[in-house]
Structures are given as C-alpha cells and as structure tokens.
Motif scaffolding. Structure first.
Motif, short mmCIF file in Angstrom:
data_model
loop_
_atom_site.label_atom_id
_atom_site.label_comp_id
_atom_site.label_asym_id
_atom_site.label_seq_id
_atom_site.Cartn_x
_atom_site.Cartn_y
_atom_site.Cartn_z
N THR A 135 -19.42 39.52 -3.51
CA THR A 135 -18.11 39.74 -4.11
C THR A 135 -17.90 41.18 -4.59
OG1 THR A 135 -18.91 39.19 -6.31
CG2 THR A 135 -18.10 37.37 -4.97
N GLY A 136 -18.95 42.00 -4.49
CA GLY A 136 -18.80 43.38 -4.96
C GLY A 136 -18.93 43.50 -6.47
N GLY A 137 -19.30 42.42 -7.14
CA GLY A 137 -19.53 42.47 -8.58
C GLY A 137 -18.32 42.94 -9.36
N GLU A 138 -18.59 43.69 -10.40
CA GLU A 138 -17.53 44.16 -11.29
C GLU A 138 -16.47 44.95 -10.54
OE1 GLU A 138 -18.08 47.68 -12.95
OE2 GLU A 138 -16.69 47.49 -14.62
N GLN A 139 -16.91 45.69 -9.52
CA GLN A 139 -15.96 46.56 -8.82
C GLN A 139 -15.11 45.82 -7.80
OE1 GLN A 139 -18.43 49.72 -7.30
NE2 GLN A 139 -19.36 49.91 -9.30
N GLY A 140 -15.43 44.58 -7.55
CA GLY A 140 -14.63 43.79 -6.63
C GLY A 140 -14.68 44.33 -5.22
N LEU A 141 -13.68 43.97 -4.45
CA LEU A 141 -13.59 44.43 -3.06
C LEU A 141 -12.33 45.26 -2.92
CD1 LEU A 141 -14.20 41.01 -1.30
CD2 LEU A 141 -15.85 42.86 -1.42
N PRO A 142 -12.45 46.59 -3.07
CA PRO A 142 -11.26 47.40 -2.84
C PRO A 142 -11.01 47.55 -1.34
CG PRO A 142 -13.07 48.78 -3.56
CD PRO A 142 -13.61 47.39 -3.44
N ASN A 143 -9.85 48.11 -1.02
CA ASN A 143 -9.58 48.43 0.39
C ASN A 143 -9.44 47.21 1.28
OD1 ASN A 143 -9.00 50.69 1.82
ND2 ASN A 143 -10.96 51.65 1.33
N GLU B 107 -11.53 50.14 -11.60
CA GLU B 107 -10.20 50.77 -11.50
C GLU B 107 -10.19 51.93 -10.51
OE1 GLU B 107 -8.88 50.07 -16.18
OE2 GLU B 107 -9.27 52.07 -15.43
N GLY B 108 -11.25 52.75 -10.56
CA GLY B 108 -11.29 53.96 -9.73
C GLY B 108 -11.09 53.67 -8.25
N PRO B 109 -11.99 52.90 -7.62
CA PRO B 109 -11.84 52.62 -6.19
C PRO B 109 -10.54 51.88 -5.88
CG PRO B 109 -14.05 52.02 -6.93
CD PRO B 109 -13.25 52.36 -8.16
N THR B 129 -18.95 55.06 -10.54
CA THR B 129 -19.57 54.37 -9.41
C THR B 129 -19.67 55.26 -8.17
OG1 THR B 129 -19.37 52.57 -7.84
CG2 THR B 129 -17.32 53.32 -8.85
N ASP B 130 -20.84 55.26 -7.54
CA ASP B 130 -21.03 56.05 -6.32
C ASP B 130 -20.07 55.62 -5.22
OD1 ASP B 130 -23.01 57.63 -7.28
OD2 ASP B 130 -24.65 56.34 -6.63
N GLN B 131 -19.67 54.34 -5.28
CA GLN B 131 -18.79 53.78 -4.25
C GLN B 131 -17.50 54.59 -4.07
OE1 GLN B 131 -19.27 51.43 -2.07
NE2 GLN B 131 -21.35 51.32 -2.86
N LEU B 132 -17.01 55.18 -5.17
CA LEU B 132 -15.71 55.85 -5.12
C LEU B 132 -15.66 56.92 -4.05
CD1 LEU B 132 -12.89 56.20 -6.42
CD2 LEU B 132 -13.90 57.83 -7.97
N THR B 133 -16.74 57.71 -3.95
CA THR B 133 -16.74 58.80 -2.98
C THR B 133 -17.80 58.59 -1.91
OG1 THR B 133 -18.09 60.04 -4.53
CG2 THR B 133 -15.76 60.55 -4.50
N ALA B 134 -18.29 57.35 -1.79
CA ALA B 134 -19.25 57.06 -0.71
C ALA B 134 -18.54 57.21 0.64
CB ALA B 134 -19.80 55.65 -0.87
N ASP B 174 -26.62 43.81 -16.70
CA ASP B 174 -26.76 43.27 -15.36
C ASP B 174 -25.42 43.25 -14.62
OD1 ASP B 174 -27.79 42.11 -13.18
OD2 ASP B 174 -28.12 40.13 -14.05
N TYR B 175 -24.97 44.39 -14.23
CA TYR B 175 -23.79 44.46 -13.35
C TYR B 175 -23.84 45.83 -12.65
CZ TYR B 175 -21.02 47.59 -16.34
OH TYR B 175 -20.54 48.66 -17.04
N ALA B 176 -22.86 46.06 -11.80
CA ALA B 176 -22.93 47.20 -10.88
C ALA B 176 -23.38 48.51 -11.52
CB ALA B 176 -21.58 47.38 -10.18
N TYR B 177 -22.71 48.94 -12.61
CA TYR B 177 -23.05 50.24 -13.19
C TYR B 177 -24.51 50.27 -13.65
CZ TYR B 177 -23.69 53.77 -16.77
OH TYR B 177 -24.21 54.77 -17.53
N GLY B 178 -24.92 49.26 -14.40
CA GLY B 178 -26.28 49.21 -14.92
C GLY B 178 -27.31 49.22 -13.81
N GLN B 179 -27.05 48.44 -12.76
CA GLN B 179 -27.98 48.36 -11.65
C GLN B 179 -28.06 49.68 -10.89
OE1 GLN B 179 -26.04 45.11 -9.87
NE2 GLN B 179 -27.07 43.56 -11.11
N ASP B 180 -26.90 50.28 -10.63
CA ASP B 180 -26.88 51.51 -9.84
C ASP B 180 -27.58 52.66 -10.55
OD1 ASP B 180 -25.52 50.11 -7.99
OD2 ASP B 180 -23.55 51.01 -8.39
N VAL B 181 -27.26 52.82 -11.83
CA VAL B 181 -27.82 53.97 -12.56
C VAL B 181 -29.32 53.77 -12.77
CG1 VAL B 181 -27.33 53.18 -14.91
CG2 VAL B 181 -27.35 55.60 -14.43
N THR B 182 -29.75 52.53 -12.97
CA THR B 182 -31.17 52.24 -13.16
C THR B 182 -31.94 52.49 -11.86
OG1 THR B 182 -30.56 50.58 -14.78
CG2 THR B 182 -32.82 50.51 -13.98
#
Lengths: 324, 398
Positions: A135-143, B107-109, B129-134, B174-182
């Motif tokens: 599900t993409g977790g907190e960030q959801g599925l953008p795009n 919100e960003g992406p 989140t790295d995803q924004l500019t991945a 235990d969610y995206a930010y915490g996991q990614d930065v760790t």
C-alpha cells in the motif's frame, strides 16, 4: 394507488443531463469541483442505504471507500490493468470485505454496531498505513494513472477536451449508473423490507424477516458502492492514501447525509454538494475554517432539522397546498 | 455634474473589474499548501512565517522582474488528499504561478503529481521521503530544498562512526520515514565502519504512548550507542519515559536523535526533562558561532519579524524554498514555468545556511542539518547544542 408525480420523474437522468455542460462553462475549476462532488455524493448516498433506509449508524464507512480506492489504484498503477475491470474489481473487493466485516457487525445493535464498524475501519487503516510493500505505507500510492481515454477522441465536442474534463464525463456516467442502481434497490421489495427493519426491527422479525441477513445484504451493497466511489476518487485525486480509511473520513459522508437529509434519496447528494462547496469557500477565506465550518453546520442543522432536502420538500408541500 | 457622476460610475465599474486583470499582471502568485491546523501546525505555521518573511523582504526591495510576490497559503489539514485538493484549487481558481509547500512525506509526492499534471513548478521545503525525487517519480517541475532520509541517516552515521563504538542499536517509529532513515543510517555506518554490530532494533508504532517495553528490551541488549528517529512529540514522550529508567545513563548519553530531536521546540517543551548530553539535529539554530554572517543577519531579522527572542527553527525551510524560487525567476528572466524549472535545475544560491545547490541529477538540494551534543543553557533555561555542526552532505548523497 398511483405513485405521486414527483417520484415518477427520472431524477437521475435529469441531474445527469444538467451536469453535462459543466466542462463548457469556461473554468477548469468548475469541472474539478463538480467531479469532487459527483464522486463523493456517491459515497454519501451509499452510506444512506444503511443510515436512512435501514437505520444502521456506521462510523466505519471509509473502510470500503479506501478498499475500493486501493484495489483499483494497485491494479491500474502496479499491474497495468485497464480502468473498467479495475473499477469493478474495486467495488467487488469492497463488497467482499463488507460481507466479512458485516457478518460480525450485524450481530450487534445500535452503538455496539457502530463501534464495531469503527474498529474494523481502523484495522483497514492500520493495514494501509503499515503494509509498505503493497500500500506504500504512510505515503500511499501517488501518481495513480488516469484511465486511457483516447477512445473518447472520436466523440463530438468531448474529443478535444482535457483529460481531467474527459474523466469528469467518465465519473459522471458511472456515478449516474450507480445512482440508477441504488434507486432501484431502494424502491425494490428488498429496499422496502430494509425500511421495515429501520422502523421496527422486532416487528420485522415477527413477520418472518431474517433481519440479520437483510442487514448484512444492505451492508454489503452499501460497501460495494462506497468502494466504487473510492475507486473513482483515487483516480481523480491522482493518489490513494491511508487517510482514506481514517475515521475522520467516515465522518464526512455522515455529515453530508445528515446535512442533506437522510430521509430522502437525494439528500446525501445535496449534502455532499453543500459540504464540499462550504469547505472550499471557507478554507480559501480564513485559516480559522474549523470554527466557521462548525458554526455554519450547527446553524444549518437547526434551521433545516430534516436536512436541506427535507426542509425544502416540506416547504414545497406547504406552498403547493398539498396535505402531507 | 452629470458628466462627472458618469465618469465616477465608469471608474467604479472599472475598479471592480480591473483588479482581476491588473493583479494577474502584477504579482507573482505562489500557492503555499501547508499544515496550518492540528498538531502539525506547530511546524507548519513557522514554515509559513519564514516564507512570508522572505516575500516581505523581497517585495520591500521592489520584487523580482519588477513584480511583487503574493503568497497564498492554504491549510492541508495534514491530509495528502486535502493537500491535493487545495493545490488544485490554487492552480485552477487562484491561478498561482508556482507551488511551494507541503510538510509530510505523504503530502509531498501527492502534490508533485498535481504539479506535473499542470506543468507548475513545485518546491518542497520539508518532506524528506526519498521517493519524492526518486528516479521513478522525478519530473521537470519538482524540486526539493529540504533534506531527505538518505542525507539525514548518513549524516548521523558519519557522526556515530567517529565515536568509535561497536555495539549499535536503533529505535524508530514503524512507518516509512522511520524505516527509511534508519536503513540509511545502518547501511552507511556499516560501510564506513565495517566492524559495526547492530545489536538491537526497536520499532514502536507511530504515536506509541508507552515506550517502556521497547526501552527495557533495548537496555537488555547493552548497546554502546543508539540511533533514534522518533520525531517531534514522539521523541518527547519517549525521552520522558526513558530518562527515569536510566536509559540514557546506560548508553552514556551516546544517543543520537534524528527527526529534529535537538530543535529549539523540543528543548523548550521538555525543559528540565530533556536528556541533556545526547546528540540531536535541527533545521536551524539561533546561535551558530562558526556560521556565515548571513546567518546572523537572518536570525536578527527573524527575531524582529516574529518578535521572539528565540524563534522557531522551522522558518528557514520556507525562507530558503522561496529564495530558490525568486533567484530562479531572476535567472530565467520570466515566470514561465518551463523556463523557471530549467533555471532551478542545478541552481546554486547563497542562503542563510550557506551555499545550497539543487542538483541537476535529481533536483535535490545539498541540504544538511545542524547536529550537536546538547548542554544546559542557563540563560535559555533549557537544553541547546554545545557545538553546532553543519555537515554538508554533498560527498555522500548518492
């Protein structure tokens, strides 16, 4: 006894036709607001099958909205499925989950029923929020992609429109179909039994109605349409997020329905339009929007005790001089 | 007399109609979707203030290309779908030329998709989140002046590597930010210090109210040092529970808190409860002894602007993002989105925190953060960074 004239008017068709020219009004903003209202009004109307028709108060309707949204978005974005089967799959998936959750919920009544629906919705939210790989977790599925609408190019007038305008027509047509189906269901013998259950569940039981089974069926149908609405919203919003399943999202269709009037089929749709327009106007003028919006809602609920539609029909009757 | 009245009437009508045309001609409209209500407003409000301060500054100096900026803030309520809704409204109804804003990594992406769809330049001042500019999500119109999880995790690893300790533990939401930065922290630390041993990793859920089981479990593994990415209020709850249990003493204060654990907001809120002696980071500091003069000027201006002796550490995020936009418009000589996007790509500017560059490759700024060991400051009455360390992440961003 013949049905009164007002019931014989094909309202769904009329509303559909009235909303057709919106993209030609000159501003993309109108299309945007109209799409928002059209899709979310289906969410509210699906809830009203439970609330107004069956008399079941649910605090967890967002669960089915989000399941539909995630299912369709995942199929379209990750697996490259075409839009129509993905959309239907979203509705079916929501119906499936509504069947499972409903199985437990209808065993309870009143506030306990409401609390259990809320609990299931929060479980769905937690899964959306934590299952990062899917599900993409907190960030959801953008795009989330728009459906392939190239086939529309052959249509007169519509062919040259922007993709967001074309999607408006897709949403409008599909939501109109859903409205027609929901209207049929509400007026069918099945819908009548639901109304009996709402008015007096004990009596319904005594005359041999399997109350739980009917409630479960209503729960599932309602969940399916919430899912279809969520699926459209995910595409319109260009992304699906765990917020879709959060309990605050469940409050939205409740407010819309109560604001518009739950005793009327079109109440939730009117409520949806009113709430979205109010929210949009107020948030653009003041940062103290929660205060103003809350105040306006309180006033509206006092001025229109039966909801906007309820009060208007009462008014219409008084003016028309017909006895109620 | 009649003649004059008619003139007045005409002028009146013209005045009613004119602002539409004139305003569109004159100001450069910037939509600013930001969390302005609920708990997130604690960070969103000052981030807006920083942007507003820059706008006031540049408008007082005559604006850019002879046009003034107009900042139009909208509350995202902390929801990604609301952020999408207000961003579309800003574009379609308010006809903004650019978007700057958003706070959370959801919100960003989400807003980036809308920027791409409408071909509007969007600068993200806060989402990490790295995803924004991945690669998969990058498009010509999205830029990030914020730090990201890779930078934050790796910077912490650079610091911890110098401590010369072996047994490392982590505790993160235990969610995206915490996991990614760790993950960024652990991988980079193992790379630059191969004898590192990760002895324990705790993953409390986001918004956990009782950290005691996690704290005890971690202490039982006897780590030499701990990396945490519990941010904002989560760090406060955690630290308040960990301190009486002797957690920080057990690791000899070899604790490094990402997620702005050493920000002035956290220190001020906790007061005497702050585990003084730990390491943490912050977007900004009000006293940067080794910093450029521009930083001191900026802080002085911020103090006057906010009428606070010790302003928040978040305004700099909005300030720098707006600075990037203004400089890019200057460079492009136009407010055309495509031209500004081109100008932003690879743009280097002098900001209050030093030279910042939006890399051509991924539109990401080399935005480091301030890191430091905390000490008690009797003047402030709460903890503050002893030595302020700004680590330029440029060497380890890839």
């Amino acid at each position: 006894m013949t049905r009164p004239l007002i019931n014989r008017i094909p309202w769904t068709l009329i509303v559909f036709l009235v909303l057709l020219p919106v993209p030609f009004l000159g501003s993309r903003f109108y299309t945007f607001v109209a799409t928002d209202i059209v899709i979310l009004s289906l969410f509210a109307t699906s809830l009203n099958l439970l609330l107004g028709t069956t008399g079941l108060v649910t605090f967890g309707h967002a669960a089915y909205f989000s399941i539909g949204a995630y299912t369709t978005a995942l199929l379209m974005k990750n697996l490259g499925f075409p839009f129509l089967p993905s959309w239907i799959a979203g509705g079916l998936m929501a119906a499936g989950f509504a069947l499972v959750f409903g199985f437990f919920c209808v065993r309870l009544t009143k506030i306990y029923f409401a609390m259990l629906t809320l609990a299931f919705a929060q479980i769905v939210w937690a899964i959306c929020f934590k299952w990062n790989d899917v599900t993409g977790g907190e960030q959801g599925l953008p795009n989330v992609p728009y459906p392939g609408l190239d086939w529309m190019e052959v249509l007169p007038l519509i062919g040259d429109l922007r993709v967001s305008d074309k999607f408006y027509y897709v949403a409008l047509a599909l939501v109109a179909l859903c409205y027609a189906a929901l209207r049929r269901i509400t007026l069918s013998p099945f819908g009548r039994v639901l109304t009996v259950i709402r008015d007096n569940p004990e009596r319904a039981q005594f005359i041999g109605v399997n109350v739980r089974l009917y409630e479960l069926a209503a729960f599932m149908v309602s969940g399916a349409f919430a899912g279809l609405s969520g699926a459209l919203f995910g595409i319109f919003n260009r992304g699906v997020f765990p917020d879709f399943a959060f309990w605050t999202k469940s409050a939205e269709p409740l407010i819309m329905t109560i604001l518009g009037g739950m005793a009327h089929f079109w109440g939730p749709a009117v409520g949806a339009a009113a709430l979205i327009l109010l929210n949009q106007q107020i948030t653009s003028y003041t940062e103290y929007w929660p205060f103003v919006l809350g105040g306006v809602l309180i006033v509206l609920l006092f001025v229109f005790p039966g909801g906007i539609v309820g009060t208007l029909t009462k008014l219409g009757r008084r003016i028309g001089g017909r006895d109620a | 007399m009649l003649h004059r009245r008619m003139l007045l009437a005409v002028a009146g009508i013209a005045a009613l109609i004119a602002p539409w045309e004139a305003a569109a001609q004159k100001t450069i409209k910037v939509g600013y979707p930001m969390i302005l209500s609920g708990p997130g407003a604690l960070f969103g409000e000052p981030a807006l203030k920083g942007a507003q301060m820059y706008v006031d500054e540049i408008n007082a100096a005559g604006g850019v290309l002879g046009r003034k900026f107009e900042l139009i803030p909208r509350d995202t309520k902390g929801n990604a779908d609301e952020a999408v809704r207000v961003s579309r409204e800003l574009i379609l109804k308010d006809n903004v030329d650019f978007l700057v804003g958003t706070l959370t990594s959801a919100e960003g992406p989400a807003v980036s998709t809308i920027a791409k769809e409408n071909k509007i330049v969007f600068i993200a001042p806060i989402p990490k989140t790295d995803q924004l500019t991945a690669k998969a999500n990058l498009h010509p119109y999205v830029f990030r002046s914020a730090s990201n999880t890779t930078i934050e995790g790796r910077t912490a690893a650079e610091i911890v590597a110098k401590w010369g300790l072996k047994k490392i533990a982590t505790i993160s939401p235990d969610y995206a930010y915490g996991q990614d930065v760790t993950k960024a922290f652990v991988e980079h630390l193992k790379k630059i210090k191969p004898d590192t041993e990760i002895v324990d990793q705790q993953w409390p859920k986001l918004g956990e109210a009782d950290y005691t089981p996690f704290i005890n479990a971690q202490m039982a593994k006897k780590p030499d040092a701990v990396f945490s990415s519990l941010w904002g209020g989560h760090f406060l709850t955690f630290a308040k529970q960990a301190k009486p249990l002797g957690y920080f003493d057990a690791v000899k204060y070899n604790f490094i808190g990402a997620g702005e654990a050493a920000s002035i907001e956290s220190a001020r809120t906790m007061g005497a409860d702050y585990p003084v002696g730990i390491w943490g980071n912050s977007y900004d500091v009000n006293n940067w002894p080794g910093g450029p003069p521009a930083h001191k000027t900026y802080i002085d201006k911020l103090r006057t602007y906010t009428k606070q002796e010790n302003p928040s550490s978040w305004p700099v995020t909005g300030y720098v993002a707006m600075q990037f936009l203004a400089e890019a418009i200057k460079k492009a000589g136009s407010t055309d989105s495509d031209k500004v996007a081109k100008a932003l790509t690879g743009l280097s500017i002098d900001t209050p925190i030093g030279k910042q560059t939006l890399r051509e490759k991924d539109h990401q700024a080399n935005r480091g953060q301030f890191w430091g060991k905390t000490v008690n400051d009797p003047k402030l009455g709460h903890a503050t960074m002893q030595e302020v360390l700004y680590i330029d992440p440029a060497p380890f961003m890839d």
